[in-house]
Design a protein around this motif. Structure first.
Motif, PDB file in Angstrom:
ATOM      1  N   VAL A 332       0.816  -1.207   0.000  1.00 40.99           N
ATOM      2  CA  VAL A 332       0.000   0.000   0.000  1.00 40.99           C
ATOM      3  C   VAL A 332       0.853   1.262   0.000  1.00 40.99           C
ATOM      4  CG1 VAL A 332      -1.649   1.335   1.378  1.00 40.99           C
ATOM      5  CG2 VAL A 332      -1.971  -1.128   1.093  1.00 40.99           C
ATOM      6  N   CYS A 333       1.918   1.258   0.805  1.00 35.94           N
ATOM      7  CA  CYS A 333       2.652   2.498   1.077  1.00 35.94           C
ATOM      8  C   CYS A 333       3.993   2.614   0.359  1.00 35.94           C
ATOM      9  CB  CYS A 333       2.910   2.639   2.580  1.00 35.94           C
ATOM     10  SG  CYS A 333       1.425   2.593   3.590  1.00 35.94           S
ATOM     11  N   LYS A 334       4.525   1.503  -0.188  1.00 31.07           N
ATOM     12  CA  LYS A 334       5.886   1.562  -0.704  1.00 31.07           C
ATOM     13  C   LYS A 334       6.012   1.109  -2.149  1.00 31.07           C
ATOM     14  CE  LYS A 334      10.583   0.439   0.803  1.00 31.07           C
ATOM     15  NZ  LYS A 334      11.402  -0.251   1.843  1.00 31.07           N
ATOM     16  N   LEU A 335       5.561  -0.114  -2.440  1.00 30.64           N
ATOM     17  CA  LEU A 335       5.808  -0.660  -3.775  1.00 30.64           C
ATOM     18  C   LEU A 335       5.100   0.127  -4.865  1.00 30.64           C
ATOM     19  CD1 LEU A 335       5.632  -4.478  -2.984  1.00 30.64           C
ATOM     20  CD2 LEU A 335       7.644  -3.009  -3.153  1.00 30.64           C
ATOM     21  N   GLY A 336       3.838   0.457  -4.628  1.00 30.87           N
ATOM     22  CA  GLY A 336       3.103   1.248  -5.608  1.00 30.87           C
ATOM     23  C   GLY A 336       3.740   2.606  -5.862  1.00 30.87           C
TER      24      GLY A 336
END
Length: 634
Positions: A332-336
């Motif tokens: 949710v917070c990093k890969l995207g």
């Protein structure tokens, strides 16, 4: 005891002349060094003033005097443990360890024999704490491996509490052993029966010589100049070779941590054209955001950044707290956001130098130095400091006076998302002092979540929220303290189910996804109804149901969290959907019997108004699609 984890060579040596740590067999002064045998993986690093003060405060509280005198170079080595434990190396020897004990929620100093001698040698024991003096006749039994028995105790500090760390002294006041009290000091003085001290370490008494103080980390930088020149030279060559062959724009992934800072400076010494990437997860330390801005200004290179804003807090109500097994927050917070940075700024992709080191984990130890990033499309990643220990990194930072994140000086050994479930509980508790508002927000949420799940405040207090299934040692602590680990199921009405956006490649290979119901799952009911058998063969253990065949793997946790992994995106999506629907069927079955007639193996029966799938189910899944619960309650 767990098998030692060797991720690389144990490099710590010590120069007896300069009295500083050295990363090889010979100091720059020409003196041969002595090897210091630390616990693997051996990711040694400097101790900052906060950590030295913590060690000395514990030493004064437990034994009456500080362990470390002023103006000494102190090295720490993180050791495997349930939470956080650091070996303390001073003057070329391990003098003890500090560890955060989850059962008692406190830091404890465990002295080695030489550490005890530093405190107790040539001092009046009546002015010290936590000592036990034994009869002369008992000394040989202690050296042969026996515990200290009450009848053999000649004297003791009356204020010793049961389970205190203690130092065992000979009849003439010399240090003989260290261990943990099994009875109070007052009871020891009664000279009754039983074990007074469970001995951990023992040694024949001898005098101790402490080298003169006055060393600094500048001295350590000088002593290691030859080794650091070699490591830096190899990193420079690596960066130049990879950059010239990649045929992509060069970037540095800067996180605000020490490793990425070292990589940034290495790249700056080799390349003229490069840019910085930073993904703000929305749960960074504020000091990290300040450091990123400061570093970008100092190096004068374009900074491409993106923030996830409140994505974590917006999502946590759907997915529950992240855990070691289910780090939905990374998706949710990093890969995207990282993917978006690459897509927005580099049409043909980019080469990114990152601060990965093999001493950090087994997965990173096995990693190549250059690879196609499976998490982020169109990015080639390269690790110039793959073979560096944390000590290499810090010596390089100290030598070049690089602007490192101030949170390292506050006792945090890693910089990243401040509430990461992989953090130690010691670090999360430290937040109460350094960032009380942030800590309160997390604790308030966890207490609310625990109440909804029928779990106690102690479940939150002891950090058990960080696992879906607790490790054995932590389960023992929970059992001893009577802490319930099983969420309460409440499946009234429809079951809300949320899946992380995007099915991403995972470290174990294949495609992974995480999802969560808005309430706990009654695993006992799930097992009785056998509904998951419609998807795959199931193994039930405490707090988790596991489905596994070939590359397909699904885990359903009592908390309501579901993880799925397969070899393709399509199969991962199908697995997740079938498991979601099977759980709904189990929790909301009305006993209509539609599925009974659909089963080609005749393995579904109605019992007491509920459909039950038998053990000889072929896992065809035909019963899932026809179920009214699936059709009308999904």
């Amino acid at each position: 005891m767990a098998k030692p984890l060797y991720l690389g060579e144990l490099l710590l040596h010590w120069c007896p002349s300069c009295n500083v740590p050295v990363l090889g067999k010979e100091c720059s002064c020409g003196e041969m060094t002595k090897h210091v045998t630390v616990t693997p993986p051996g990711d040694i690093r400097p101790a900052f003033n906060y950590e030295i003060d913590l060690i000395n405060r514990l030493s004064e509280e437990q034994f009456g005097l500080p362990l470390i005198s002023a103006e000494r170079v102190v090295v720490l080595n993180k050791s495997p443990y349930d939470d956080r434990m650091e070996e303390i190396i001073v003057d070329g020897e391990i003098v003890g360890s500090i560890r955060f004990e989850l059962e008692y929620l406190r830091w404890i100093l465990l002295l080695r024999i030489n550490g005890a001698r530093r405190i107790f040698a040539n001092r009046d024991k009546s002015a010290l704490k936590s000592w036990v003096a034994i009869d002369e006749g008992a000394e040989k039994f202690i050296l042969s491996g026996s515990s200290v028995l009450a009848p053999g105790i000649a004297d003791a500090d009356p204020d010793i509490a049961e389970m205190d760390e203690v130092v065992v002294l000979t009849h003439d006041g010399k240090v003989l052993a260290t261990g943990r009290a099994r009875m109070t000091g007052a009871k020891m003085l009664e000279k009754g029966k039983g074990v007074g001290v469970k001995v951990r370490l023992k040694a024949i008494p001898e005098d101790i010589t402490i080298p003169p103080a006055g060393q600094t980390w500048d001295d350590a930088v000088e002593a290691n100049s030859r080794y650091m020149d070699d490591f830096v030279g190899r990193s420079h060559k690596f960066i130049s070779n990879v950059a010239s062959s990649a045929n992509r724009p060069a970037t540095v992934s800067y996180s605000g941590g020490k490793d990425s800072l070292a990589v940034l400076h290495l790249v700056s010494e080799c390349l003229e054209d490069y840019e910085l990437l930073f993904a703000d997860t929305g749960i960074e330390f504020p000091e990290t955001l300040d450091n990123v801005a400061q570093v970008a200004q100092i190096y004068g290179k374009p900074l491409h950044s993106i923030s996830s804003g409140d994505a974590f807090w917006d999502s946590i109500e759907n997915f529950g707290p992240p855990s070691v097994e289910v780090r939905w927050c990374c998706k949710v917070c990093k890969l995207g956001p990282i993917t978006q940075i690459i897509d927005d700024n580099y049409d043909d992709g980019c080469l990114t130098f990152i601060g990965q080191r093999k001493y950090e984990s087994g997965a990173r130890a096995k990693s190549e130095s250059v690879w196609k990033n499976p998490w982020v499309g169109n990015q080639v990643a390269a690790a110039p400091i793959q073979n560096w220990t944390a000590m290499h990194v810090w010596l390089y930072i100290f030598k070049n006076k690089l602007p490192y994140n101030p949170m390292y000086e506050e006792g945090y050994d890693r910089i990243g998302c401040w509430l990461c479930p992989s953090c130690s509980l010691a670090d999360l508790i430290r937040l109460k002092t350094t960032h009380p508002e942030m800590e309160k927000r997390l604790t308030d949420y966890l207490l609310s979540y625990a109440e909804k799940m029928g779990l106690s405040e102690e479940w939150v207090e002891h950090g058990f929220w960080r696992w879906q299934t607790l490790p054995p040692q932590l389960r023992e602590i929970a059992k001893k303290k009577g802490i319930n680990l099983h969420p309460k199921s409440d499946a009234s009405g429809t079951l809300e189910f949320h899946v992380t956006s995007g099915y991403r490649p995972c470290k174990q290979g294949g495609i992974s996804a995480e999802g969560a119901f808005d309430s706990a799952i009654d695993l006992e009911k799930l097992e009785i109804t056998g509904m998951l058998e419609a998807v795959e063969k199931v193994l039930y253990m405490e707090g988790v149901a596991s489905l596994l065949q070939d590359e397909d793997r699904v885990q359903v946790f009592a908390s309501g969290t579901v993880t799925a992994r397969s070899d393709t995106d399509k199969k991962a999506r199908t697995l997740m959907k079938n498991v979601e629907n099977s759980i709904r069927r189990s929790m909301l079955c009305s006993g209509c019997g539609v599925c009974v007639g659909k089963c080609p193996q005749k393995q579904i029966k109605l019992k007491k108004g509920v459909a039950i799938i038998g053990k000889k189910c072929s896992h065809c899944g035909l019963c899932i699609d026809v179920c009214p619960v699936v059709k009308f309650n999904s």
